[in-house]
Design an enzyme around this catalytic site. Sequence first.
Site, short mmCIF file in Angstrom:
data_model
loop_
_atom_site.label_atom_id
_atom_site.label_comp_id
_atom_site.label_asym_id
_atom_site.label_seq_id
_atom_site.Cartn_x
_atom_site.Cartn_y
_atom_site.Cartn_z
N SER A 185 0.80 -1.22 0.00
CA SER A 185 0.00 0.00 0.00
C SER A 185 0.83 1.27 0.00
CB SER A 185 -0.94 0.00 1.20
OG SER A 185 -0.23 -0.22 2.40
N HIS A 213 -5.29 -3.13 -2.69
CA HIS A 213 -5.01 -2.07 -3.68
C HIS A 213 -5.00 -2.59 -5.11
CE1 HIS A 213 -4.13 1.05 -0.74
NE2 HIS A 213 -3.69 0.05 0.01
N LYS A 244 -11.64 0.69 -2.01
CA LYS A 244 -10.64 1.38 -2.82
C LYS A 244 -11.12 1.48 -4.27
CE LYS A 244 -7.53 0.96 0.82
NZ LYS A 244 -6.82 0.11 1.72
C1 LIG Z 1 -6.82 -0.05 3.17
C2 LIG Z 1 -6.25 -1.37 3.37
C3 LIG Z 1 -6.96 -2.34 4.07
C4 LIG Z 1 -8.20 -2.03 4.83
O1 LIG Z 1 -9.29 -1.87 4.00
P1 LIG Z 1 -10.52 -0.99 4.48
O2 LIG Z 1 -11.62 -1.48 3.64
O3 LIG Z 1 -10.14 0.43 4.23
O4 LIG Z 1 -10.72 -1.26 5.93
C5 LIG Z 1 -6.43 -3.61 4.12
N1 LIG Z 1 -5.27 -3.92 3.52
C6 LIG Z 1 -4.55 -2.98 2.87
C7 LIG Z 1 -3.26 -3.38 2.22
C8 LIG Z 1 -5.01 -1.69 2.79
O5 LIG Z 1 -4.28 -0.75 2.19
#
Ligand SMILES: *Cc1c(COP(=O)(O)O)cnc(C)c1O
Length: 395
Positions: A185, A213, A244
């Site tokens: 991320s 992502h 996302k």
């Molecule tokens: C954002 C993120 C999450 C969490 O997802 P949400 O739906 O925002 O809680 C999990 N893993 C990674 C790698 C992330 O970047």
Amino acid sequence: MANYRYPELAWIDAELEDLERRTLRRRLSDRVGCQGPLIAMGGRPVVNFGSNDYLNLAADPRLAEAAAEAARRDGVGSGASPLICGHAAPHAELERALAEFEGTEAALVFPSGFAANSGTIAALAGPGDVVLADRKSHASLLDGCRLTRADFRVFPHNDPARLDTLLKRATAAGRRLVVTDALFSMDGDLAPLADLADVCQRHGAMLLADEAHATGVLGLRGRGVAELVGVEDRVSVRVGTLSKAFGCAGGFVAGSRSLIDWLVNRARPYVFSTAMPPPVAAAARAALDLVRAEPEPRRRLLDRAGALRGRLSALGWDVGASASQIIPVVVGDPGRAVALAAKLLEQGLFVPAVRPPTVPEGEACLRISLTAGHDDAMIERLLAAMSDRPSSPRA
Ligand SMILES: *Cc1c(COP(=O)(O)O)cnc(C)c1O
């Protein structure tokens, strides 16, 4: 502001002052209006390179319409956890569609990606087992590993050989679980999933890949890194997020029928949290349909990201090992990252500075997140603003 009312919390003020001194204190800034490539922040319009809204769907009217319709039909709140009476038609439809999209027997939707990761890991391992995580794994994965109370170790970033050694040394009789981000991320680089799958197979370990992502962006059909490198059959537990590229909220796990049935019984954030609101499930379903029908936006996004990485490197910036729409500009010192972000913001360009503890000490960066909503003019503005690379720290 001192904690005069609750003296037992006074230590917090001291800690906050310490963060301030080290330019590590973070503050909220409120966005006004919709998420998108142009947002209003701090009372002025800025080009937004800070969101994870990779396909520019968060404010898409088609998603809003699906949500509004579901709100009228199924209500806003779910009112109970899924196992009691919170699991409604929109959840069931979304889970069916996700399983079809992922090419798996089943899928399960959690209230957030964080809950999907931490809850799934904690349901897969326990005391007497061995859990190994890439050092740069997302906080939700690392927290999940800690929750297992298993023998938990981290392995160096993207180092399957070292993982192999650690698995060889693990003599505990229990299960083995390996977890990693599929697309990291903060660094925007990919996990070597094929090599990790080889190592896991050799040691009979389960492999959990977090495609947060990558879902909707990478791979021919947008399923993520496992699809891109052709190892879907060897990644037994695939986690994705709806928050996302899908522009909504929530997380999901895709896998075998029995894996999903186990999680329904044992994943604590699934069992003990109220089901996702039906309008969100309906909107995510609409987003999924768009991702399936329109491969062009993700292809264009990745092309542009490749071009941007190349031009930033040519200007002398260090973009690390990024191979995606997430492009870190590594500057090292947190003060320098903050100063650079402030300079860009003055020019109407929002690029968040990412500092420890989000990234390791010495790896402070600006994190450019490119989306399908950015046009060429916006990208040129960013490049122009970054064309005078400071040769010495400015902090
Ligand atoms: C954002 C993120 C999450 C969490 O997802 P949400 O739906 O925002 O809680 C999990 N893993 C990674 C790698 C992330 O970047």
